[in-house]
Structures are given as C-alpha cells and as structure tokens.
Design a protein around this motif. Structure first.
Motif, PDB file in Angstrom:
ATOM      1  N   THR A   2       0.846  -1.197   0.000  1.00  0.00           N
ATOM      2  CA  THR A   2       0.000   0.000   0.000  1.00  0.00           C
ATOM      3  C   THR A   2       0.874   1.237   0.000  1.00  0.00           C
ATOM      4  O   THR A   2       1.777   1.368   0.812  1.00  0.00           O
ATOM      5  CB  THR A   2      -0.889   0.031   1.244  1.00  0.00           C
ATOM      6  OG1 THR A   2      -0.106  -0.381   2.360  1.00  0.00           O
ATOM      7  CG2 THR A   2      -2.051  -0.914   1.082  1.00  0.00           C
ATOM      8  N   ARG A   3       0.545   2.091  -0.898  1.00  0.00           N
ATOM      9  CA  ARG A   3       1.329   3.313  -1.024  1.00  0.00           C
ATOM     10  C   ARG A   3       0.958   4.224   0.126  1.00  0.00           C
ATOM     11  O   ARG A   3      -0.209   4.425   0.425  1.00  0.00           O
ATOM     12  CB  ARG A   3       0.992   3.931  -2.380  1.00  0.00           C
ATOM     13  CG  ARG A   3       1.867   5.075  -2.762  1.00  0.00           C
ATOM     14  CD  ARG A   3       1.609   5.384  -4.244  1.00  0.00           C
ATOM     15  NE  ARG A   3       0.284   5.934  -4.434  1.00  0.00           N
ATOM     16  CZ  ARG A   3       0.043   7.222  -4.510  1.00  0.00           C
ATOM     17  NH1 ARG A   3       1.023   8.086  -4.420  1.00  0.00           N
ATOM     18  NH2 ARG A   3      -1.178   7.658  -4.684  1.00  0.00           N
ATOM     19  N   ARG A   4       1.964   4.814   0.756  1.00  0.00           N
ATOM     20  CA  ARG A   4       1.666   5.750   1.828  1.00  0.00           C
ATOM     21  C   ARG A   4       1.135   7.015   1.188  1.00  0.00           C
ATOM     22  O   ARG A   4       1.792   7.635   0.389  1.00  0.00           O
ATOM     23  CB  ARG A   4       2.959   6.041   2.589  1.00  0.00           C
ATOM     24  CG  ARG A   4       2.730   6.644   3.947  1.00  0.00           C
ATOM     25  CD  ARG A   4       3.972   6.421   4.807  1.00  0.00           C
ATOM     26  NE  ARG A   4       3.887   5.184   5.552  1.00  0.00           N
ATOM     27  CZ  ARG A   4       3.411   5.134   6.803  1.00  0.00           C
ATOM     28  NH1 ARG A   4       3.011   6.200   7.392  1.00  0.00           N
ATOM     29  NH2 ARG A   4       3.372   3.981   7.430  1.00  0.00           N
ATOM     30  N   ALA A   5      -0.079   7.406   1.531  1.00  0.00           N
ATOM     31  CA  ALA A   5      -0.697   8.542   0.864  1.00  0.00           C
ATOM     32  C   ALA A   5      -0.076   9.838   1.334  1.00  0.00           C
ATOM     33  O   ALA A   5       0.137  10.065   2.510  1.00  0.00           O
ATOM     34  CB  ALA A   5      -2.183   8.543   1.144  1.00  0.00           C
ATOM     35  N   HIS A   6       0.216  10.695   0.378  1.00  0.00           N
ATOM     36  CA  HIS A   6       0.728  12.026   0.689  1.00  0.00           C
ATOM     37  C   HIS A   6      -0.353  12.838   1.353  1.00  0.00           C
ATOM     38  O   HIS A   6      -1.492  12.781   0.942  1.00  0.00           O
ATOM     39  CB  HIS A   6       1.124  12.706  -0.616  1.00  0.00           C
ATOM     40  CG  HIS A   6       2.593  12.847  -0.762  1.00  0.00           C
ATOM     41  ND1 HIS A   6       3.225  14.054  -0.824  1.00  0.00           N
ATOM     42  CD2 HIS A   6       3.570  11.911  -0.823  1.00  0.00           C
ATOM     43  CE1 HIS A   6       4.527  13.867  -0.939  1.00  0.00           C
ATOM     44  NE2 HIS A   6       4.763  12.580  -0.946  1.00  0.00           N
ATOM     45  N   PRO A   7      -0.005  13.622   2.344  1.00  0.00           N
ATOM     46  CA  PRO A   7      -1.026  14.488   2.945  1.00  0.00           C
ATOM     47  C   PRO A   7      -1.620  15.405   1.901  1.00  0.00           C
ATOM     48  O   PRO A   7      -2.803  15.688   1.930  1.00  0.00           O
ATOM     49  CB  PRO A   7      -0.263  15.286   3.995  1.00  0.00           C
ATOM     50  CG  PRO A   7       0.990  14.545   4.247  1.00  0.00           C
ATOM     51  CD  PRO A   7       1.295  13.737   3.027  1.00  0.00           C
ATOM     52  N   THR A   8      -0.784  15.883   0.977  1.00  0.00           N
ATOM     53  CA  THR A   8      -1.328  16.779  -0.043  1.00  0.00           C
ATOM     54  C   THR A   8      -2.326  16.041  -0.927  1.00  0.00           C
ATOM     55  O   THR A   8      -3.293  16.610  -1.385  1.00  0.00           O
ATOM     56  CB  THR A   8      -0.209  17.342  -0.931  1.00  0.00           C
ATOM     57  OG1 THR A   8       0.628  16.243  -1.307  1.00  0.00           O
ATOM     58  CG2 THR A   8       0.588  18.367  -0.193  1.00  0.00           C
ATOM     59  N   ASP A   9      -2.084  14.744  -1.115  1.00  0.00           N
ATOM     60  CA  ASP A   9      -3.040  13.935  -1.861  1.00  0.00           C
ATOM     61  C   ASP A   9      -4.424  14.105  -1.278  1.00  0.00           C
ATOM     62  O   ASP A   9      -5.387  14.388  -1.969  1.00  0.00           O
ATOM     63  CB  ASP A   9      -2.665  12.446  -1.726  1.00  0.00           C
ATOM     64  CG  ASP A   9      -2.214  11.886  -3.059  1.00  0.00           C
ATOM     65  OD1 ASP A   9      -1.814  10.719  -3.085  1.00  0.00           O
ATOM     66  OD2 ASP A   9      -2.274  12.625  -4.049  1.00  0.00           O
ATOM     67  N   ARG A  10      -4.509  13.925   0.049  1.00  0.00           N
ATOM     68  CA  ARG A  10      -5.824  13.919   0.667  1.00  0.00           C
ATOM     69  C   ARG A  10      -6.455  15.295   0.646  1.00  0.00           C
ATOM     70  O   ARG A  10      -7.667  15.403   0.456  1.00  0.00           O
ATOM     71  CB  ARG A  10      -5.727  13.394   2.103  1.00  0.00           C
ATOM     72  CG  ARG A  10      -5.562  11.876   2.134  1.00  0.00           C
ATOM     73  CD  ARG A  10      -6.170  11.294   3.381  1.00  0.00           C
ATOM     74  NE  ARG A  10      -5.372  11.566   4.557  1.00  0.00           N
ATOM     75  CZ  ARG A  10      -4.274  10.880   4.876  1.00  0.00           C
ATOM     76  NH1 ARG A  10      -3.858   9.906   4.127  1.00  0.00           N
ATOM     77  NH2 ARG A  10      -3.588  11.191   5.951  1.00  0.00           N
ATOM     78  N   THR A  11      -5.666  16.333   0.847  1.00  0.00           N
ATOM     79  CA  THR A  11      -6.281  17.663   0.805  1.00  0.00           C
ATOM     80  C   THR A  11      -6.826  17.939  -0.578  1.00  0.00           C
ATOM     81  O   THR A  11      -7.917  18.494  -0.719  1.00  0.00           O
ATOM     82  CB  THR A  11      -5.271  18.790   1.150  1.00  0.00           C
ATOM     83  OG1 THR A  11      -3.957  18.259   1.061  1.00  0.00           O
ATOM     84  CG2 THR A  11      -5.520  19.325   2.527  1.00  0.00           C
TER      85      THR A  11
END
Lengths: 565, 579
Positions: A2-11
């Motif tokens: 599982t790719r660690r999601a970037h915080p910017t991804d989620r925003t």
C-alpha cells in the motif's frame, strides 16, 4: 503493497469532493440548512417535552401543597407540537434536497469522468471494455456519489446540533455544562475520525487482497478445463478457497472494529449523561433556580445519541473514497493524449487520398508470425481491395494499421501525401471510416445509431439504406420513418449479430469520408442478403477507396484487387 | 440497484423474489435465529433498564434536589457498558452470520463452476460467472448483517417498551399501541403508489441509468465515429433526465418515511402533553390521576426508542431488495446440483500403464446452444471412428464445423452417452478421478496465472524430480534461461512477459507434466508462427506411442506430422443426408 498517501493527496481529494457541487451550490446549502433544521427539531422536540413534564410535575406538586398554578402550558404545548411537525417536514425536505444535490453532483461527476476517459489513448479505451474494469469504475463512482449524503451531511448536522446544545447549556446552566458538552463533541468527533484513521491500512490491504482474489477466481474459472486434468487434486481450487476464507475472516474483523467504534460512541454519550446527571444534581443542590431547564438539557443530550449513531461506521468508508478518487482521476503528471479528439474535425478540402505502404512490417505480438513483412502496397483513390485471411489471424490489426491506430514495426505509411502518424487522429478518423468487427449497438433509438457518424443524414436516406441491406422489416409498413424511433440495444429491442453488423455497415458508409474499411461485414448473412448489401455498398462508394476484410473474396467485381495474408 | 429502480421493478419481480426471500431465510440455521433473538432482546432490555433508571433518578432529583447515591451511578454505568457491549455483540453475531453464509455459498458455487460438465450446461462466460460469484454474492451479506437484525429489533424492542410503558400508564401505552400499526399501514399504501408510479418510469429510469456505462463501453466506436463530444454532452443530459425521473418517484417514496416521522413525532408530542396535563391535575379521568413524575419521565425517554427500530428498518430496507434481486439471479445456479461427488470422497485414481484405444460409435454431434436450450442443431450424425492405442490422429476442418464440440466430447466435458469409448468401455462409466488423472487438454487460448512459471507448469503437486526434461521437450530451455529468476520468475497477469508462442509452450508443458495417456488438443497452434508450431509438433511426436493423441487443427503441418489425418467432413454424415 500500500502506497503511503501524501497528505497533499488527501487535501486535494477533499478539495475535489467539495468542488463537485460547484454550479449548484444552492441545492447543497439548502440541503444542509434543512438537515440542521431537522436535527435541531428532533432534539428540541424531546428536550422541550422533558421541560414540560418536569415543570408540570413540580407545578402539580406545588398545587397539591396548596400553591396556585402559574405554569403556562399552552404555549409550550404548542411549541412541542410545532417541533413535531417541523421535524417531519424538514426531514422530508432534507431528503428531497439532498437527493437533488446528489443527482446534480452525479451528473457533473459522470460528465467529467467520461470526458477524461474519452481522451485517453485508443488502446486504453479498448482495455476499458473489460467487465472487471467497468464494475470497479461503477463502484468507485457510486462511492464518490455517496460521500455527501452519507457522510458529510449527517456529520455536519450532528456537530452543529451538539454545538447548539452546548450553547444552550451555557446559557441555562453555566459554563461547566457547556464545557461538558463541548468535551463530548470533541470526543465523538475524535472517535469517528481517529478510529477510521487507525483502520485505514487494514481496509486498504483487505481491499487489495479481495481484488487479487477476484482476479484469481476469474483465472480459475477461465482455465477450468486445463486445470481439470493438470490439477486433478484441485490444489489451486483449495488454495483459492483458503484465501477466500482468510478474506472473509479479515472482513469480519473489519466489521467488528467498525462495531467497536459505534460502541465507543455510545459509551461516550452514556458517560457524558452520567456526568451531566451528577452535575445537574450538584447545581440543584447549589440552588439552581430551574430544575426543568436542567431536565431539558439532560434529555436533549440523550436525543443527540440518535444523531451520532452510524457515523463511526460511515467514516470507516473514507479510505475507499480516497482510493476511488485516486483511481478515477489521473495524476497531474500523466498527460492525456495530445491529440485528444473530442470533436469531429472539420474536413478541409478533399486531397489526393492515395494510400501507400512502404516496406511495412506488422506483428500482432512479439515472436508471433508477422502479418506483413516488408510489404509494399499502393491504393489509388477509388480502388477496391479485398484483404483475405483466416479468422483470428490479425486482419483487424491491419485495419487498425491503415487508420493509424496501431503502429507498424517498421516501414512507413502515407495517406494524402503525408505520413499517416502526422495527421491528427480526429482528421484521420474523419477521412477513413472504419467498421470494426465488433461494433456494438448503442442503447439509443435506431435513428441515433445510424446517424452516429453523420448527424445530418435525413430520415428518408436512413429508411432507404435499411431497406437496401434487408433490414426493412424493422420499420412499420405505414409511416416507416416512425420506426426509426425504436429503441434498440440495452433496455430496448435486441438485435441479432447480423442485424447489428448491418446497422454498423450503414453507419460507416453514411460517414462522409474519403476511404472506407469494412472488417468482416458479411459475417452471418446468407447469400441473397449479402448480395443486396454488397450492391448497396458499391452504390454508396461514391469514388472512395474501399477495403473489405474477409475470410475469402466474396462479392467480387471487375477491377477489384486482392491481397491474401 | 438504486432505490428508484428497485421500487420500479418490485411489482414485476415480486413473483421471482418471493422464493428468493424464502431461500434467504431458509439458509439461516435455527441456532443463529435464537442467538440473534437473544442478543436483540438483551440489548433492548439493557437500553430499557438504563433509560428507566435514568428517568426515575432524574425525577427524584428534580422533585427533591439531592445527590443520587453512588450505587445508582454504578448501576447506570454498568447498564450503559452492558448496552454498548451488547451492541458490539449483536453486530458481531450478525456480521459473522452474513459472512459465513456468503462464504459457504461461494465455496459451493465455485466448486461447481470448476466442473467442466456443469459449466457446459450453464453455458455462461467465465467473466459473468466471476461477477456472480464475486459482487453478486456480496450483495447477500448486508441482508444478514443489517436487515435481519433490524427486523428482529423492530419486533422485540417496541414490544418490550410497550410492556414497560403500559406498566406506568395504560393510556400512554394505548397511544403508542395505536400509533404502531398506523405506520406500516400507511407505508404500505404509499409503497403501492410508489410501485405503480415507478413502473411507469421504469423504462426511462433503466435506459437513463445505464446510459453512462453503455457509452463507456462503446467509447472506441464513439472515437471512430467522431461522436465523443456529443456523447459527453449526452452523458450530462441523460443523468439530468434520470434525475428528474428518479425524483418523481422518490418524492412519493420519501413520503413513507415522512409518515413514520410524523406518527413518531406526533405520538411523542401527544404523550408529553397528555402527561403534562395529567401532572398538573387538568386531566383526572382514566389513569391520569395516579401519574407520577418518574412514570412520566420514563414514558418520555422510552417513547423515541419505541419508534427508533422502525426507522432503522426503513434505512436498511434497500439491502433487502438488493439481496432479493441477487438471490433470484443465483438460484438457478444453486439449484443445479448435478456434479461429481466431492474429491474427499473419491477413491485414489488409478493410472493407466498403457495408452487407451479411443472409439466413437454412432455419435451425434450437436452444436452448443444458448442457456435456455443447451443443445443446438445437429451438425453431423452417425460418426464412427477408431484410434489405436498410442496413435496420433489429426482431425482437420474449417471453424464452426464442430471440431471444438467433438473435442469437448472426447475429453468428457459433455456427456455423449455410450458413444465415446475408451478401450471399449463407455467413458461415462469410468470413474471421474481416473479420467482426470490420465487425460490432458490443450486449446487455442493458453491461460496462465500470475504466479511463478513453476507454479504454472505444475499447478497441482510439485513433481518429485526436476523439470529439465520436460522443459527441453517443449523447447522452453532458452525461455527459462532468459528470465531473471528462471523458473521462479513471476509472470504478470494473464502470463504477460511471455510471447504468445511461449505461453502456449508453457501450457503444453503443463498438460504433459502428469504423463497423460490420452491427449486431446483443440487447435493449439492456430495463432502461432511456424517455428513455434513446429516445436509443439516435435514435442507431440516425442510423446506419441506412449500417448494416444487426438489433435484438431487446420494446418497442413499438423496433418502431416501425425500418424493419420482425417477431415471432419469425412466423419459421419450431415443430418438427414446420405453418408
């Protein structure tokens, strides 16, 4: 993995979610307003009833002891009835408005997605047709469409209702009560989000495993004949069943964790109630003037439970929403097709449409037999070429090659005096009409299906064409043009393979192109129908270059060329 | 399926859904019914107890301000804890039930789906079957995990609360009792109206609803026709029209939940006002005179919980519809139970030491039909054929003439009665395990898994010895040497990373590994280049003699490499014609 999601991804995902209702924000806001009203009315109904009962009890006791009754009951009674009606009406309105907002979001989302997918390279479009891809796409779309009504709206109403109660508590019972309810709010919100965050990795891992299992299932089912003999002890099946059992167990654990989240919510509410009871008793002992008001707060607190129920579980779905967004929207660094052909290119002046192949080699896959080897071929405008070869050998690849949809391994193709790949795709496909082997029927009227490549064709031409290829029976005898309104395809009149192919034939030939390629147009037709259809094709040729791909040369005419694979 | 469409289908599908509903309920063992009932009952009792104690304590505090004793707080805390724990337990039980049942069904159906004879009867593509066994079965799970407990709660909790309220004040109890049947009654009336309304909209809803997916599927065609821009606009407008049609239905459908809210809210309001008046002494008839503050608060706190389960049930009603639709689709698969017995019960298979003689006697060749009629028209009749033990026979013929059907009959995938015989014994009477251990099959499409090369060649038990000989027999030495991890290299999905010819050679190795005595091959070299075809024919030549080989092909090389070749058109005669 599982790719660690970037915080910017989620925003950016949240921004995307909130941007979905741009253009009809009014509906969303109205839905939010009504949701708040409904939530508030629910709490107010029960809380004010509690106030009334407590006040009446005290007044009744006082009256029994001899004091006069000074309690005005009719206004509060009216208020309670008012809250009851308000609750019903606002809840109905909330559901209506929420669905209106959601459906509008849906329309916009689907349109955006469709446009994006349509701009992908041609080979990617072909891959899109796999059933598993479509199922996942629809699941992702539905997950997105559910976020507003299933998650955002209920959370917002619950939070604001709790804040409202905290405010009222501050006014009626002092800062301690308000602090208590605010702490409750923080706990509830934290439980929902933090609990969901804790389960995220597990959820995603489980989703990955489940996807892999489904893929393996498809492989097992596909190769069941070979495995029937090559694996007589059914080891592969056993292994899959074991993995499936593990998957079921993992899912059970996930459900249990969601249930634990819910239980924690209830526990938080219950604990707060107890503390509130203790606080109320303290306040009354210390001389708080109004017991009914404290009863109102306590009972209001109880009613909050109904608003928060189910939210822990709803927040657990959030990782899937993020995953869905990630799948549906391409990352910014992957460009779409530069020649994204969204429109029908305007056909400029017809030029010399000579087709030349110069030393072209074409293979379908590595180390398979080459379909063309250092092939030279020239097609003059108006030529008719019969390309023959057995089924499944790759004739369709040659058709794609001639349209520039498939690159040659070596050599060059020129069309209209310039290399094929330098022509933009939209113009290429406008000038070369291709009838693929498996042209589907759109779920639309007969007319729309026939006019797909050329929306200007009039009804009379369409009717004539249908009659010419032997499909006249689809139209009624009286007023045949109304037959064109028949809905065909999915959810409409089902047509056989041969009928579908003839409709595709008409569609292709009516396109205003400079060349026509027909891939196995006569499949499934008996000799008479074939002859009629072929005659019509020649009629419609209008001096265009015509290439027919088939098993054997059929419907040959004087001057036709042949090429065998 | 969206709620609007489900409502639309309801009237039509009611016939189909009734047996589906019965089957769904029948799948639940009695012990689970009891466990679920006990959980729901315990949870309702804990809730009622908590609210009752809270109400009485609050009433006592209000009437005569004092600090309730510690034991009361402890009792309340314990009740709250119990309730939370029982909520957790109920979810656990329900979820386990749902997952277990779904898993069992999936197991059963997958076992059946791996049986070639069963698959031949169902005539369904593996893609669609995979969707059925995957996503469609998943739809059953919420029925058990969400809907069923909600039904139990909707029966048990109101009853319990009604009893308690009656004990406090029978008039209030009567009010609640009166409200209860009103709600389902009105909801049913509205439901009928919705179904009729939805039916009118059904076609439009279905067409517009499927529009997006339909155009998505047709995207290559749209690109070729230059109609993409128009299609994008259409997607937007179709969804808009769908919205309007769906809202027409939903506007009425939501009324049913509005009815629920109305009766619930009005009941609570009426009870509160009645109790208030009674406490003030304005009402003196009936049980009003004897009401106390604590009884009043108990009634008030319990009244919303009387209606809550019904509201919960309404929210999960959609799960029921989806599960019914799914089960109705799956029932034909579940009811087709004609397969071989479970492997566990099978005796140890016996390996033949000699290749068999294959003979066909008066065989009728029928084309495969659609699902409704599994048998199609007759292609050829009175086929007679004899293949000697260890002989290699090639049967040639054009596509569609029946080669694949004949191959399926020879491999035992379709029942041919007594027409197909091995060593004079009808194939039908031989133990299935023996056939599986001694036959092998290869067709035009090599289907490899994403696992390692080794696991593809040996999907069953690993062989005791190395695979070297087999690899060189199938001309795979160079291929394995070129791979980064040799035999342990993982292939991509669908065996990517290898060319078509290489994949077919791997499939051949898989077929030859168990040293089969009878090998049936259905056009294995049709889409391969000459070199690969030659390699495969060489491998077969090496095995001929120890193995009876029947190869279906249409290339001259395949015909020449065999011991004997015959055209399909020379076997038997067309239906009704002269031989």
């Amino acid at each position: 993995m599982t790719r660690r999601a970037h915080p910017t991804d989620r925003t950016s995902h949240w921004r995307f979610l909130f941007s979905l209702d741009a253009g009809h924000r009014l509906w969303s806001l109205a839905a939010v307003a009504l949701a708040l009203l409904a939530a508030g009315a629910a709490v107010a109904l029960v809380a004010s009833a509690g106030w009334l009962i407590t006040a009446s009890a005290l007044a009744g006791l006082a009256a029994a002891a001899g004091a006069a009754i000074t309690l005005e009951i009719f206004a509060p009674g009216a208020a309670i009835r008012g809250f009851a009606v308000l609750r019903t009406v606002s809840r109905y309105g909330e559901r209506l408005l929420a669905h209106e907002a959601i459906f509008r979001i849906m329309a916009r989302l689907r349109q955006t997605l469709f446009a994006r997918v349509a701009a992908r390279p041609f080979e990617a479009l072909l891959a899109q047709r796999r059933a598993s891809t479509q199922t996942r796409l629809m699941q992702d779309v539905q997950a997105l469409e559910n976020v507003h009504a299933g998650l955002l709206l209920p959370t917002l109403s619950a939070v604001i209702a709790t804040l409202g109660l905290a405010l009222v508590a501050g006014l009626l019972a002092g800062p301690a009560f308000a602090l208590l309810i605010s702490l409750l709010l923080a706990t509830l919100a934290l439980t929902c989000t933090a609990w969901a965050r804790l389960q995220r990795q597990r959820h995603l891992r489980h989703a990955l495993h489940r996807q892999r299992n489904r893929r393996d299932l498809l492989h097992l089912l596909d190769s069941h004949r070979e495995l029937h003999f090559a694996d007589p002890d059914d080891r592969q099946l056993q292994r899959w069943l074991r993995r499936e059992a593990d998957d079921a167990l993992a899912q059970h654990h996930l459900h249990q964790r969601a249930a634990l989240g819910e239980a924690l919510l209830q526990l938080a509410l219950g604990t707060t109630l107890l503390i509130a009871l203790w606080l109320a008793s303290r306040l009354l002992l210390a001389g708080h003037p109004s017991a009914p008001q404290l009863a109102l707060l306590l009972i209001g607190l109880l009613a909050l439970g109904g608003l928060w129920a189910g939210l822990a579980r709803a927040w657990q779905q959030l990782p899937f929403t993020h995953a869905a967004i990630r799948r549906l929207l391409p990352t910014p660094d992957v460009p779409d097709t530069p020649n994204a052909p969204l429109g029908r290119a305007e056909r400029s002046e017809p030029r010399d449409t000579t087709w030349t192949l110069h030393q072209v080699t074409l293979r379908r896959g590595i180390a398979t037999r080459p379909l063309l080897q250092n092939q030279d071929l020239t097609l003059h405008p108006g030529d008719v070429l019969h390309l023959t070869g057995p089924s499944g050998q790759g004739k369709s690849s040659i058709a794609s090659l001639l349209c520039g949809l498939l690159p040659a391994e070596s050599g060059q193709i020129t069309f209209m005096g310039q290399p094929l790949e330098t022509l933009p795709e939209a113009e290429r496909l406008a000038r070369i009409a291709l009838m693929p082997q498996d042209a589907p029927l759109l779920s639309a009227t007969l007319r729309d299906n026939l006019r797909l490549a050329n929306p200007q064709v009039d009804d009379r031409t369409l009717c004539e064409a249908l009659n010419a290829v032997g499909l006249g029976y689809l139209l009624p005898d009286t007023d045949p043009e109304t037959g064109l309104d028949t809905w065909v395809g999915l959810n409409g009149r089902a047509l056989s393979g041969g009928e579908t192919r003839r409709i595709a034939l008409i569609r292709t030939l009516l396109q205003r192109s400079d060349a026509v390629i027909l891939d196995e147009p006569w499949r499934g037709l008996d000799a008479t129908t074939r002859a009629r259809a072929a005659a019509w094709v020649r009629e419609q040729q209008h001096g265009r270059t015509l290439i027919i791909l088939d098993h054997e040369v059929r419907e040959r005419q004087e001057g036709d060329r042949e090429f065998g694979l | 399926m969206e709620p609007a469409l489900l409502a639309a289908r309801h009237n039509q599908e009611a016939q189909r859904w009734r047996p589906a509903g019965q089957r769904l309920r029948a799948l639940v063992p009695t012990s689970w019914h009891l466990a679920l009932t006990a959980c729901v009952l315990a949870e309702a009792s804990a809730l009622t107890g908590f609210l009752w104690l809270l109400a009485t304590t609050l009433a006592a505090v209000v009437v005569a301000p004092h600090m309730p004793s510690a034991s009361i707080f402890i009792a309340l805390a314990l009740l709250a804890l119990t309730r939370a724990g029982l909520l957790y337990l109920r979810e656990k039980v329900a979820s386990q039930l749902g997952l277990r049942l779904t898993h069992q069904l999936r197991q059963t159906l997958t076992r059946r789906a791996m049986d070639p004879a069963w698959r031949q009867r169902r005539a369904e593509g593996s893609g669609q079957l995979a969707t059925r066994l995957g996503e469609q079965l998943d739809l059953l799970q919420p029925y058990y995990a969400n809907y069923l407990p909600a039904v139990y709660a909707a029966v048990i909790q109101p009853l319990l609360i009604l009893v308690v309220v009656f004990s406090q004040n029978w008039l209030a109890g009567a009010l609640l009792l009166f409200a209860a049947p009103m709600i389902p009654l009105f909801m049913a009336i509205i439901g009928m109206g919705v179904a009729t309304l939805a039916e009118q909209q059904q076609q439009q809803l279905a067409r517009l609803g499927d529009h997006f997916l339909d155009r998505l599927r047709a995207l290559p065609l749209l690109r070729l026709s230059g109609a993409v821009e128009r299609a994008v606009e259409e997607v937007g407008s179709a969804t808009d029209q769908w919205r309007q049609a769906a809202m027409r239905v939903l506007r009425v459908a939501f009324l049913s939940s509005a009815v629920l809210e109305f009766f619930a809210s009005v009941a609570i309001a009426s009870v509160a006002i009645y109790v208030g008046m009674a406490l003030l002494g304005f009402l003196t008839w009936g049980p009003a005179a004897s009401i106390t503050a604590s009884a009043a608060l108990v009634i008030l706190l319990l009244a919303p919980e009387y209606f809550a389960p019904l509201r919960n049930l309404g929210q999960h009603y959609h799960d029921r519809g989806a599960a019914l639709a799914a089960m109705a689709d799956l029932m034909p698969l579940l009811d087709d139970t004609r397969i071989e017995p479970d492997i566990g019960a099978a005796p140890v298979a016996s390996r033949w030491d000699q290749p068999p003689a294959v003979s066909l006697h008066n065989l009728t060749l029928r084309a495969p039909g659609r699902e409704a009629s599994p048998e199609g028209p007759i292609l050829r009749e009175a086929i007679e054929l004899s293949v000697a033990p260890g002989e290699w026979l090639t049967i040639t013929g054009p596509s569609g003439a029946g080669k694949s059907t004949l191959a399926a009959l020879l491999a035992g995938f379709r029942d041919a009665g007594d027409a197909v015989q091995l060593n004079g014994i009808p194939m039908r009477t031989l133990p299935p395990a023996t056939l599986r251990a001694n036959l092998a099959w290869l067709d035009q499409q090599p289907r490899l898994s994403a696992g390692s090369l080794r696991s593809n060649i040996a999907p069953g038990d690993l062989p005791p010895g190395p695979l070297h000989d087999l690899l060189s027999e199938c001309a795979l030495d160079a291929v394995v040497a070129a791979l980064p991890d040799g035999l342990d290299t993982r292939l991509g999905e669908d065996g990517a990373g290898l060319s078509g010819g290489e994949r077919q050679r791997v499939a051949l190795a898989r077929a030859l590994l168990p040293r089969p005595s009878l090998l049936i091959l259905d056009e294995p070299t049709a889409s391969l280049d000459d070199d690969t075809e030659a390699a495969i024919l060489r491998a077969l030549r090496a095995r001929a003699g120890d193995t009876t080989i029947i190869l279906f092909a249409h290339s001259t090389q395949a015909a020449d490499a065999a011991d004997r070749h015959i055209a399909l058109s020379d076997l038997g005669h067309p239906p009704g014609g002269e031989p």
